[in-house]
Structures are given as C-alpha cells and as structure tokens.
Write an enzyme that holds these catalytic residues in place. Sequence first.
Site, PDB file in Angstrom:
ATOM      1  N   GLU A 105       0.863  -1.174   0.000  1.00  0.00           N
ATOM      2  CA  GLU A 105       0.000   0.000   0.000  1.00  0.00           C
ATOM      3  C   GLU A 105       0.903   1.228   0.000  1.00  0.00           C
ATOM      4  O   GLU A 105       1.779   1.358   0.848  1.00  0.00           O
ATOM      5  CB  GLU A 105      -0.852  -0.058   1.268  1.00  0.00           C
ATOM      6  CG  GLU A 105      -2.068   0.813   1.266  1.00  0.00           C
ATOM      7  CD  GLU A 105      -2.834   0.718   2.593  1.00  0.00           C
ATOM      8  OE1 GLU A 105      -2.952  -0.388   3.169  1.00  0.00           O
ATOM      9  OE2 GLU A 105      -3.294   1.763   3.060  1.00  0.00           O
TER      10      GLU A 105
ATOM     11  N   ASP B  65      -5.535   9.854  10.035  1.00  0.00           N
ATOM     12  CA  ASP B  65      -4.186   9.409  10.378  1.00  0.00           C
ATOM     13  C   ASP B  65      -3.681   9.996  11.688  1.00  0.00           C
ATOM     14  O   ASP B  65      -3.907  11.161  11.996  1.00  0.00           O
ATOM     15  CB  ASP B  65      -3.219   9.768   9.249  1.00  0.00           C
ATOM     16  CG  ASP B  65      -3.399   8.825   8.062  1.00  0.00           C
ATOM     17  OD1 ASP B  65      -3.369   7.602   8.292  1.00  0.00           O
ATOM     18  OD2 ASP B  65      -3.589   9.306   6.934  1.00  0.00           O
TER      19      ASP B  65
END
Lengths: 392, 268
Positions: B52, B63
């Site tokens: 990824e 995040d």
Amino acid sequence: MTALGDLMREPSPSGRFGEYGGRFVPESLVPACQELERAFRLAWADPSFRGELDHLLRTYGGRPTPVTECHRLSEELGLRILLKREDLNHTGSHKLNNVIGQALLARRMGKSRLVAETGAGQHGVATATAAALFGMECTVYMGAVDVARQELNVFRMNLLGATVRPVESGSKTLKDAINETLRDWVATVETTHYCLGSVMGPHPYPFLVRELQRVVGEEARSQCRQVLGDADPDIVVACVGGGSNAAGTFAGFVDSGARLVGVEAAGGAAMGHGIPGVVHGMRSKFLQDEEGQILEAESISAGLDYPGIGPEHAQLGDAGRAEYGQASDEEVLAAFRLLARTEGILPALEPCHGLAWIVREAGRSIPRGSAVLLTMSGRGDKDVALVLEHSR
Amino acid sequence: MTERPPGRLEAVLRARRDNGQKLLVPYLMGGLGEEWPAVLEAVAAAGADAVEVGIAFSDPMIDGQTIQEASVRALAGGATPERVVASLASADVGGTPLVVMTYYNIIARAGEHRMAQSLAESGVSGAIVPDLPADEIDSWQAEAFAAGLDTVLLAAPTTPDARLKMIAGKASGFLYAVGVMGVTGERTKLAESALEIARRCKEASDLPVLVGVGVTTPEQAVTICRVADGVVVGSALVRRLLDGEGPDGAAELVGSFRKVLDAAFSTA
Ligand SMILES: Cc1ncc(COP(=O)(O)O)c(C=O)c1O
C-alpha cells in the site's frame, strides 16, 4: 440546478445541497453521523425538545436578541442600517444558538462528553459553557496560532471547566483543529458528541447547524418589518467563515426579495477563489492548489480563517440567490473603529467584514437610502487587544 | 455487486489466501525520503503480498501522528500525486500488486477518470480512499472498474451488520477491517475489537479480510490471522522510515512479519 423556491429546505437523502454536501467521512464515523441525523430529525419534530431549547435560549441565552437601528452610522453612509444583535447573546456570539441545541441533542443521545473545534474561540467558549450548564465533559481543539492570538478565550474555556488542546499540525488554525477534533471523535464516538461549530462537515451538520441558527433570520425578519413599516430590508449581509451566522440569517430571508450577501475574509475567500473539492466530510469550495492540497487561509480574524465554506453557501452562490464579497484586514479594522465611534458598539472582527463591505459598496452597488440588515454575529471584547496591537 | 471479474489485486490475494497463506500488506508513504522507491522494492522483495503506497494529503483526518508526520515530510520533499505515481510505474516490485491509498480530494482534483487511468497505466491495481465511504463510492468505482482497479472498502467496529453486508457487496480487492476505533498509529496492545470486526467481516464476505490500524508486532499479526486472512502494517513501518531507516530496515521489519506469520500458519 435547484429551483430558487427549493433553496434552504431539506438536503437530499445523501445530504446534498445541489451538488455540494454529502458525507465523506471514514467508515468509523458513518454510523455516528447516521445516528446523529436520526436523533436530530426526531428531536426537531418533538415539541418538548423545541420547547426546552426555546426556554433555554430565552432564559439562559438572552433571546430574542434585538434589532438595532444605527442612526449615526446610517447618516454617515447614506443608508438605513439595522443590526441583528447576536453580540448580545450570552457568551457574546451567535455560536450559543447552535451549541445549546447540540448539547441538548447530545444529552438526548446519552452522550456525556462534548468535543469541538474552535477558531476565534467563540465556538469553544460557547461549547464549554453548554458543557458546564449540562454537567458534561468538554475538550476543545484550537490551532496553536489561534491559542496565541486569542489567549483570553483560552482562559475563559479553562474557567468553564473545558480542556483546551492546542493543535500543532498543518497551518495550526481552524482547519487543523477540525482534523484533530475528528481524530478525537473517531476514538471516542461512543460517549462523545462532536459539537461542530458551523454549517459544514459531513451530513447532517450543515443542515442541523443551519436549522439551529435559523432563529437569527426568523427573528430578524419580523423585527425588521416592525422597524421598516412591514417591509423587508433591501439587502441582508452577514460575514462568512464556515457560514453559520450567514446561513441562519439567510434562512429567514431566502424567500424575500432581499439581496443576500455573505462577506468572506479576503485571505480566506473560498467562494471568491475556491475550487470544488472534498474536505472535512463535505463537497464544497476550498482554497487548494493544483494537486488538491488545501491552502492556508490568512485573516486578522481567527473566526474567518478557514479555507472552505459550508456546502449550502456554495449552492446559494451557484444558484445566484446569494452573492459573496470580500473584505481586507485594513477595511475590517476601519469598520471596527467606525462602529465603535458612531454607535457605541465594539464589534467582533468577523462581522466587521460585513460592515466593511457595506461601507465600500455604499453608493456603489448599494443605492443610497437602501435598508441594510447586518448580522452582528459577535461582540468585540475578544478582539480589543488585537486591534490595540494593530494601532501601534 | 461486482459485475466484473476481480482485478489483479483481488485475484492475487484470493489465490494466496486459498492456498493457505496469510496475507501481509505493508504501507509506506510515497515520496518519504529520496530512496523511497528503493524502500518499496525492498519491502516487496521481503515477502509482501501487496504494498500500500500513500499519496500524501495536507489534511489526513484519519491518520495519527506517525503518518501525519510522514505526509508533512513527503509534501515538503515535493511529493505530488503525479511524481509518486510516476515512480510506481518505474519501480521493480516483481509483480507484487500495488494499492494506492489517498484522500478523496486528491482524486477529485485530478478528476476521477484521469486518476483511475493514470494509476492503471502505472501498474497500480487498487485504491483505498478512506474518506470515501461505501455510500459515496459509486462514481469513483465506475471509473476504477473501467480502468481495471479494485477499490478496497473499510469496515469499522461500529459498522452495523446490514451495513457491513452492503460494504462487502461493493468492496473489491480486499475488505479492510479497521481494528480499532481511532486513527492510524501503533498500539502496544491488540484491541479486542480487531478480532471481533475480523470475525464479522469473514462472516459477511468471501473477500480476503485484512485487519489494519494498530497492527504493530508480528505476534499481534499472528493473533489476528487466526481469524483474519491477513494484516496491513502501516505506522510500525512508517515510524522506522521516519527514524531514518532505509530499504534494509524496512525489509527487515516486513521480513520478520513474513517469517513469524509463515511459521505460525505453515501447518494450519
Ligand atoms: C463572532 C463570530 N462571527 C462569525 C464567525 C464565523 O463563523 P460562521 O461563518 O459559522 O458564522 C465566528 C467564528 O468564530 C465568530 O466568532
């Protein structure tokens, strides 16, 4: 394109206002947004909820706020200026209308903690106030830059029992505070309600906050009629950060003949220079670069220091029902002094954007003699030190 | 819902899963450090089943600090979507499927069609767009399908069963089971919720189910893989890269996950 008569009503089932809005959040937050939407719709249709909200806004918040006709300012500008006095709300701004509603809703949903983002600190103070009133825990995220320029509001929030978390990421202003509040909410959603401060974010917030601020426009409509001999104002003006005081104001006048004008900070003009995009859970207009990175807004007023705008404003602008002007920091400081000198009102810097636009347009796009309503969204106590700094 | 044969990402992961192998998908940030393409190649060679690759966004709302920091550094280093994708095209990953992870505004700005085409032309075989939930996926997914890309969807601990079914029906590539309610970042303890959501995803879907967010150690990966088909390892790898480790350090970490997983499940 949306017919003019359909504006400022229900968004579509997916939370769209025309092509804007929606619910662009990570899966972890989708169920929470759905729960909030359900709870809000039920509460909003429930007379006991509406009654309790109304009671609190009156007996605790100080509603209805008056409309003041500004005789000396009117004479100076050659206009007839009316102010909707949201600065007279408890905690000093329109933000309380939204926050009392959301705190009631949070309690109804069984949440015991509120989190909020804040720019100028007004929404943070309002949220901390509601948390104190309802005995809830409260954490407010505030960009480190804003913490520095709105020191007093940080202290106020602390006095009210809230924890203020300075946000050091990104531009360290409102947009980053929103990111950080979302990050908190993802981890705490079971016990926590995100008390969002403007008509932005994922569905249902833009709709919910507009409905909770609608009281500003509805009161003002009937108050103006009393002053203006059963007529509506020719022009209705409000400042726009995310756009909640403007949305609440416009909601009362969208079906009138009044020209609706939102005024952005020149350094944060998402309607002026923004490009459609998807940030903070909504499709709207944002200041961004070629690659889609969000740019930093820059304004003397922390409350308008946001590179986006609520999705319904993007729709109103595209549909031509509202127009969006800008005011520079210098014009805003001059407007601040003007209102203080002529009317004995120390305004927050945010609504001074609206006034600055009126001053500039008087006799130009605003014909002399026009009746102009400006929503005075907040009082200036928080900004006096900043104005002093700029006077030196 | 997927009225099309699975893309290459899904085909590769399904084949390995059906072969009894546990799936390991490391995450790294495109443009983090000049030698990031070498890191990518090293990670692929160290036993990743897919990699990824993040395309940095200015406002990464889901995040935590590690990946935020990586985004800031990548952007400061001049990482643009175009440059990152171009590097992917020239990287030698020995056929390991690449999945791009980015926020929707990056795609919206480029245009869904243009982004899908350019990813596919660069050899990417899937995308993860965390702020594009299943309800909003349709227009992107049409472009992605047309380009041959899989679109991985997230399922969260708070996702109700009926919704999980809907998500599973729309997802392709793999189903990303979010292990904890919270942002990306390392966790010293494995959350109960990780096993629970993995189990629910396995019940709801025949897609490979990978657990991500919070997977920090090979031991945690083993525990998770008793239920799930694999893991995504993000912050634990990115932190090493932020600390200055290069291709060797990255390969070492990925290799250790590979070894421990293979050992634990070789006879299973
Ligand atoms: C007094 C005042 N007016 C306006 C705003 C801008 O918010 P909105 O555009 O949502 O009304 C703020 C925000 O902090 C504010 O404090």
